[in-house]
Write an enzyme that holds these catalytic residues in place. Sequence first.
Site, PDB file in Angstrom:
ATOM      1  N   GLY A  81      43.237  43.988  35.763  1.00  0.00           N
ATOM      2  CA  GLY A  81      41.993  43.824  35.205  1.00  0.00           C
ATOM      3  C   GLY A  81      41.680  45.464  34.502  1.00  0.00           C
ATOM      4  O   GLY A  81      42.658  46.022  34.068  1.00  0.00           O
ATOM      5  N   CYS A  97      31.912  40.064  29.923  1.00  0.00           N
ATOM      6  CA  CYS A  97      30.480  39.940  29.193  1.00  0.00           C
ATOM      7  C   CYS A  97      30.409  38.914  28.128  1.00  0.00           C
ATOM      8  O   CYS A  97      29.233  38.610  27.994  1.00  0.00           O
ATOM      9  CB  CYS A  97      30.499  41.431  28.531  1.00  0.00           C
ATOM     10  SG  CYS A  97      30.216  42.989  29.706  1.00  0.00           S
ATOM     11  N   GLY A 149      40.153  44.227  41.768  1.00  0.00           N
ATOM     12  CA  GLY A 149      38.788  44.017  41.309  1.00  0.00           C
ATOM     13  C   GLY A 149      38.152  43.594  42.579  1.00  0.00           C
ATOM     14  O   GLY A 149      38.336  43.849  43.625  1.00  0.00           O
TER      15      GLY A 149
END
Length: 212
Positions: free
Chosen positions: A17, A50, A117
Amino acid sequence: MIILSKEAPHIVIIGLGTGGLYSSRAAQRFNRRTQIDIYEKRDYHMFSPCGIPYAIEGKVKDFDDLKHAVPTTRTLQIHLKHEAMIVDPEAKRVKVKNLETGEESWVEYDSLILATGSKPKILPVPGANEFLGKGIYSVSTPEDGELVRDIALKSKACAVIGGGAIGMEIALALKHLGLDVHITKRSEPALPRNVDPDMGTILVDHIKEKGL
């Protein structure tokens, strides 16, 4: 903290990530000879979280467009479909499993970085776990977003739990799909961690004008 134990150290990173990627870059800026192996259980490199609300809404045409690859080099190798099973800190090694073949092997390291994460928080209320995936959904990956979009296109109304930035963006995306959307949150005004109360009040008024 990264401890480099020799001239050309070997670093193993679990998780590809943002944290895993930038840890690898930081380590190689410190020592360009550092050998890095990143293990990730997904079958693709990274994605842009996003962009998930925009893909749900349809502004991004395909959820696969949110995914992107990380270039490998002589000193940076990425192993997809590999899951860390056991960490042996005394022997400085980690057992990884190839999810395609089922083969397990030990990988030695000088330094280990865990960058797995976070996970969505499931509310500690009756039925939340029981109906997860059966009317209750969390959104943190492109796969989650694609499932939510498929369900939304067959639905008329929904409730979004959480009034943070992600909750607001998901709510607006679902509203644009034609759903009757209700946002439930514990505190007033909106986005208490991001904006001052007076700005949060303006934001709430704007959201109400959008029909949420």
